[in-house]
Write an enzyme that holds these catalytic residues in place. Structure first.
Site, PDB file in Angstrom:
ATOM      1  N   ASN A 129      23.240  56.725  59.711  1.00  0.00           N
ATOM      2  CA  ASN A 129      24.306  55.801  59.353  1.00  0.00           C
ATOM      3  C   ASN A 129      24.091  55.461  57.895  1.00  0.00           C
ATOM      4  OD1 ASN A 129      25.264  55.673  62.005  1.00  0.00           O
ATOM      5  ND2 ASN A 129      23.859  54.020  62.517  1.00  0.00           N
ATOM      6  N   HIS A 142      17.391  56.893  54.643  1.00  0.00           N
ATOM      7  CA  HIS A 142      16.715  57.210  55.913  1.00  0.00           C
ATOM      8  C   HIS A 142      17.734  57.547  56.981  1.00  0.00           C
ATOM      9  CE1 HIS A 142      17.929  53.033  56.674  1.00  0.00           C
ATOM     10  NE2 HIS A 142      17.773  53.271  57.962  1.00  0.00           N
TER      11      HIS A 142
END
Ligand SMILES: [Zn+2]
Ligand SMILES: [Zn+2]
Ligand SMILES: [Zn+2]
Length: 317
Positions: A129, A142
């Site tokens: 996301n 990440h």
């Protein structure tokens, strides 16, 4: 904390009572930067960490509410990890070198293999996301993974349709789609020797491209060394195009769709990546509102061929 069965939709809901109360981090503190609590100062390019607030855990407590035949419940057994792409706080996946993205691909492959070999893990779901608009609170580049004790419903749908097509025609549904997209060419965004990126004929999101390996493989573990580098390279190209399209940091959801890890054969399945960017034009958000969420019908307010052309023409550097 438990899994609750939705008998109407035929799918599991992951209930975690405490996760909603996770604390806000102090301003300016990044738990993923080198030297932070669990993160080594040096000696790494990519890193996997246990998720500090996991929705699934390898040692779950029994369900708080005991289910019955209608309202089934199960322990939330599984694994949630954070996958850190780089020590650099102020980069994004798009900014990284192909070599660094290749290290990310290798980490994905290694986590898929290791977690997938656990008896209770039926599906390893790798995703990212990106952007505040998606609800991401940590800017450090990440991704994440959820190792599920069940096969999630979107994957089940893909497995069912591709199995049916395989039985009826003897061919892979995904290979057939890819060949058609390559032949018609109007929705191709970019390609290299081993991968192709296109906005499908049936795209759900205005910039919702799919990335397919050209060879029929079901998981990252089936890719050759050369293909893994080609994968890193096409990801970089797609992400640069996203960034250059609006000249701004481009939010998205990115998901890897691989075969399940329940030990059964899936010769009809084809590994691919799907992107769901929440924009329909610069500064205009695409909502999955009532028609999408309540009816499961997708509305696409543009010609996919036009959106694919926008991306095709966006610079890749
Ligand atoms: Zn950081
Ligand atoms: Zn295929
Ligand atoms: Zn898919």
């Amino acid at each position: 904390m438990e899994l609750r069965w939705d008998p109407i939709m035929g799918q599991w809901v992951i209930v975690s009572g405490k996760r909603g109360k996770r604390p806000l981090l102090p301003e300016g503190y990044c738990p993923f930067c080198p030297g932070s609590k669990e993160v080594p100062e040096k000696g790494w390019m990519v890193l996997n960490l246990p998720n500090a607030f996991p929705a699934l855990r390898s040692d779950p407590s029994p369900p708080d509410i005991e289910g019955d035949r209608l309202y089934r419940s199960l322990p939330s057994k599984g694994v949630c990890e954070v996958l850190i792409y780089t020590p650099r706080h102020d980069a994004s996946l798009a900014d990284l070198t192909v070599e660094n993205i290749r290290a990310v691909v290798d980490l994905w492959t290694q986590r898929f293999e290791e977690l997938g070999s656990r008896e209770y893990v039926k599906y390893v779901f790798i995703f990212e996301n990106k952007g505040r608009i998606i609800g991401v609170t940590l800017d450090h580049p990440h991704g994440q993974l959820y190792a599920f004790p069940f096969i999630p419903s979107v994957i089940q749908k893909e497995l069912a349709s591709s199995r049916k097509y395989w039985k009826r025609t003897g061919n892979c549904l995904f290979c057939t789609i890819m060949e058609k997209e390559l032949r018609e060419a109007v929705r191709i965004v970019c390609e290299n020797d081993d991968f192709v990126c296109f906005l499908p004929f049936f795209a759900h999101w205005p910039y919702g491209v799919h990335v397919y390996p050209k060879r029929h493989v079901a998981a990252l573990t089936d890719l050759t060394d050369k293909e893994k580098t080609a994968f890193a390279s096409i990801l970089k190209t797609v992400l640069r195009k996203f960034e250059n399209l609006f000249n701004a940091s481009f939010p998205y959801m990115m998901v890897l769709h691989q075969r399940p890890t329940d030990g059964k054969p899936y010769p009809h399945y084809h590994f691919h990546v799907e992107f769901y960017p929440p924009y329909r034009e610069k500064d205009k958000i695409k909502y999955f509102a009532s028609v999408e969420s309540g009816a499961g019908a997708i509305t696409f307010d543009y010609a996919p061929e036009m959106k694919a052309e926008e991306l095709r023409n966006a610079p890749a550097t």
